[in-house]
Motif scaffolding. Structure first.
Motif, mmCIF file in Angstrom:
data_model
loop_
_atom_site.group_PDB
_atom_site.id
_atom_site.type_symbol
_atom_site.label_atom_id
_atom_site.label_comp_id
_atom_site.label_asym_id
_atom_site.label_seq_id
_atom_site.Cartn_x
_atom_site.Cartn_y
_atom_site.Cartn_z
ATOM 1 N N MET A 9 66.408 6.255 82.858
ATOM 2 C CA MET A 9 64.980 6.469 82.870
ATOM 3 C C MET A 9 64.575 7.165 81.568
ATOM 4 N N CYS A 10 63.489 6.708 81.007
ATOM 5 C CA CYS A 10 62.967 7.319 79.786
ATOM 6 C C CYS A 10 62.380 8.687 80.125
ATOM 7 N N LEU A 11 62.842 9.708 79.428
ATOM 8 C CA LEU A 11 62.340 11.056 79.676
ATOM 9 C C LEU A 11 60.934 11.267 79.121
ATOM 10 N N ILE A 12 60.488 10.372 78.254
ATOM 11 C CA ILE A 12 59.170 10.496 77.656
ATOM 12 C C ILE A 12 58.089 9.887 78.558
ATOM 13 N N CYS A 13 58.317 8.627 79.003
ATOM 14 C CA CYS A 13 57.264 7.933 79.762
ATOM 15 C C CYS A 13 57.655 7.558 81.189
ATOM 16 N N GLY A 14 58.942 7.677 81.546
ATOM 17 C CA GLY A 14 59.372 7.366 82.908
ATOM 18 C C GLY A 14 59.780 5.916 83.138
ATOM 19 N N TRP A 15 59.761 5.071 82.074
ATOM 20 C CA TRP A 15 60.171 3.675 82.225
ATOM 21 C C TRP A 15 61.648 3.634 82.602
ATOM 22 N N ILE A 16 62.003 2.752 83.514
ATOM 23 C CA ILE A 16 63.388 2.663 83.993
ATOM 24 C C ILE A 16 64.026 1.369 83.506
ATOM 25 N N TYR A 17 65.179 1.511 82.838
ATOM 26 C CA TYR A 17 65.953 0.344 82.411
ATOM 27 C C TYR A 17 66.756 -0.145 83.603
ATOM 28 N N ASP A 18 66.585 -1.406 83.947
ATOM 29 C CA ASP A 18 67.301 -2.033 85.058
ATOM 30 C C ASP A 18 68.373 -2.938 84.468
ATOM 31 N N GLU A 19 69.645 -2.596 84.696
ATOM 32 C CA GLU A 19 70.742 -3.385 84.131
ATOM 33 C C GLU A 19 70.682 -4.834 84.576
ATOM 34 N N ALA A 20 70.278 -5.091 85.813
ATOM 35 C CA ALA A 20 70.211 -6.465 86.313
ATOM 36 C C ALA A 20 69.152 -7.275 85.570
ATOM 37 N N LYS A 24 67.185 5.513 72.627
ATOM 38 C CA LYS A 24 68.115 5.465 73.752
ATOM 39 C C LYS A 24 68.571 6.865 74.150
ATOM 40 N N GLU A 25 68.718 7.748 73.186
ATOM 41 C CA GLU A 25 69.163 9.111 73.489
ATOM 42 C C GLU A 25 68.122 9.896 74.298
ATOM 43 N N ASP A 26 66.906 9.377 74.391
ATOM 44 C CA ASP A 26 65.853 10.013 75.178
ATOM 45 C C ASP A 26 65.817 9.508 76.616
ATOM 46 N N PHE A 27 66.870 8.826 77.037
ATOM 47 C CA PHE A 27 66.985 8.323 78.404
ATOM 48 C C PHE A 27 68.005 9.154 79.170
ATOM 49 N N GLU A 28 67.808 9.224 80.483
ATOM 50 C CA GLU A 28 68.734 9.925 81.355
ATOM 51 C C GLU A 28 69.029 9.021 82.544
ATOM 52 N N MET A 29 70.290 8.986 82.958
ATOM 53 C CA MET A 29 70.666 8.167 84.106
ATOM 54 C C MET A 29 70.096 8.770 85.386
#
Length: 50
Positions: free
Chosen positions: A1-12, A42-47
């Motif tokens: 999840m992006c820590l800036i805007c909350g967008w979630i990367y979905d691997e699928a 990418k470094e601004d994302f958290e699992m």
């Protein structure tokens, strides 16, 4: 999840509009990739568990 805007990367789903094929694991996403919503690195994302 992006820590800036909350967008979630979905691997699928990947991010095909930005060169990331569906099924691409987060670990395999290039370090130069940026959030499609806000441009964060990418470094601004958290699992997060969904």
């Amino acid at each position: 999840m992006c820590l800036i805007c909350g967008w979630i990367y979905d691997e699928a789903a990947g991010d095909p509009e930005h060169g990331i094929a569906p099924g691409t694991l987060w670990a395999d996403v290039d370090m130069n990739w940026t959030c499609p919503e806000c441009g964060a690195r990418k470094e601004d994302f958290e699992m997060v568990r969904i």
